[in-house]
Design a protein around this motif. Sequence first.
Motif, PDB file in Angstrom:
ATOM      1  N   LYS A  38       0.822  -1.216   0.000  1.00  0.00           N
ATOM      2  CA  LYS A  38       0.000   0.000   0.000  1.00  0.00           C
ATOM      3  C   LYS A  38       0.859   1.270   0.000  1.00  0.00           C
ATOM      4  O   LYS A  38       0.406   2.317  -0.430  1.00  0.00           O
ATOM      5  N   ALA A  39       2.093   1.168   0.465  1.00  0.00           N
ATOM      6  CA  ALA A  39       2.985   2.327   0.502  1.00  0.00           C
ATOM      7  C   ALA A  39       3.533   2.682  -0.886  1.00  0.00           C
ATOM      8  O   ALA A  39       4.082   3.754  -1.074  1.00  0.00           O
ATOM      9  N   GLU A  40       3.357   1.783  -1.833  1.00  0.00           N
ATOM     10  CA  GLU A  40       3.831   2.009  -3.201  1.00  0.00           C
ATOM     11  C   GLU A  40       2.718   2.615  -4.040  1.00  0.00           C
ATOM     12  O   GLU A  40       1.692   1.985  -4.261  1.00  0.00           O
ATOM     13  N   TRP A  46       1.491   0.554  -7.003  1.00  0.00           N
ATOM     14  CA  TRP A  46       0.750  -0.638  -6.597  1.00  0.00           C
ATOM     15  C   TRP A  46      -0.702  -0.283  -6.312  1.00  0.00           C
ATOM     16  O   TRP A  46      -1.608  -0.963  -6.771  1.00  0.00           O
ATOM     17  N   VAL A  47      -0.906   0.795  -5.586  1.00  0.00           N
ATOM     18  CA  VAL A  47      -2.258   1.217  -5.215  1.00  0.00           C
ATOM     19  C   VAL A  47      -3.069   1.562  -6.463  1.00  0.00           C
ATOM     20  O   VAL A  47      -4.235   1.175  -6.582  1.00  0.00           O
ATOM     21  N   SER A  48      -2.471   2.252  -7.415  1.00  0.00           N
ATOM     22  CA  SER A  48      -3.218   2.635  -8.617  1.00  0.00           C
ATOM     23  C   SER A  48      -3.497   1.448  -9.530  1.00  0.00           C
ATOM     24  O   SER A  48      -4.547   1.379 -10.150  1.00  0.00           O
ATOM     25  N   ARG A  49      -2.592   0.493  -9.602  1.00  0.00           N
ATOM     26  CA  ARG A  49      -2.786  -0.650 -10.503  1.00  0.00           C
ATOM     27  C   ARG A  49      -3.570  -1.782  -9.857  1.00  0.00           C
ATOM     28  O   ARG A  49      -4.322  -2.477 -10.537  1.00  0.00           O
ATOM     29  N   PHE A  50      -3.401  -2.024  -8.573  1.00  0.00           N
ATOM     30  CA  PHE A  50      -4.015  -3.161  -7.881  1.00  0.00           C
ATOM     31  C   PHE A  50      -4.732  -2.718  -6.604  1.00  0.00           C
ATOM     32  O   PHE A  50      -4.369  -3.151  -5.516  1.00  0.00           O
TER      33      PHE A  50
END
Length: 152
Positions: A84-86, A89-93
């Motif tokens: 979640k800190a990436e 990652w948050v935008s894609r998954f």
Amino acid sequence: MYERLADKLKTTSALKWFPGHGAEESWIAEVEEELGFSLPPSYRWWLVHYGNARLNGGNILTVSAPEHREYDDSDLLYIHRLNKAEDWWVSRFPNRMDLFVPDSDELYFFDTSSRNEQGEFPIMCYDLMNDLIDTYAVTFAEFLERLIDERT
């Protein structure tokens, strides 16, 4: 309810697990509170009765004791926090919660965007080489059974 899976776990050599290392209900409740949703019933059963396993050089993620969570790379919540800190990652998954990252070109995760009538999240397989995501199992119990069957 999970007799077939329990029988497979007794006889498999593909999956390495260690008796007596199940998660406590209070640990699971703490994780669910931070996540904002309940973990799937078959995964909760696994956590309480088994709690841990290794397969193909990777850990099937577990719920660790809170005092170990900040550095335990087999803890579901620890890995989820890192992901979640990436930003990418948050935008894609946005609905991905990693479950098993073996030493291979794939990873398995809960798709938290949908639940079935039993409260289970589907487990997705992400083929990293081809950038493809497919449903691997509809429950955590089915996920474990399929992993065992494929590797036995």
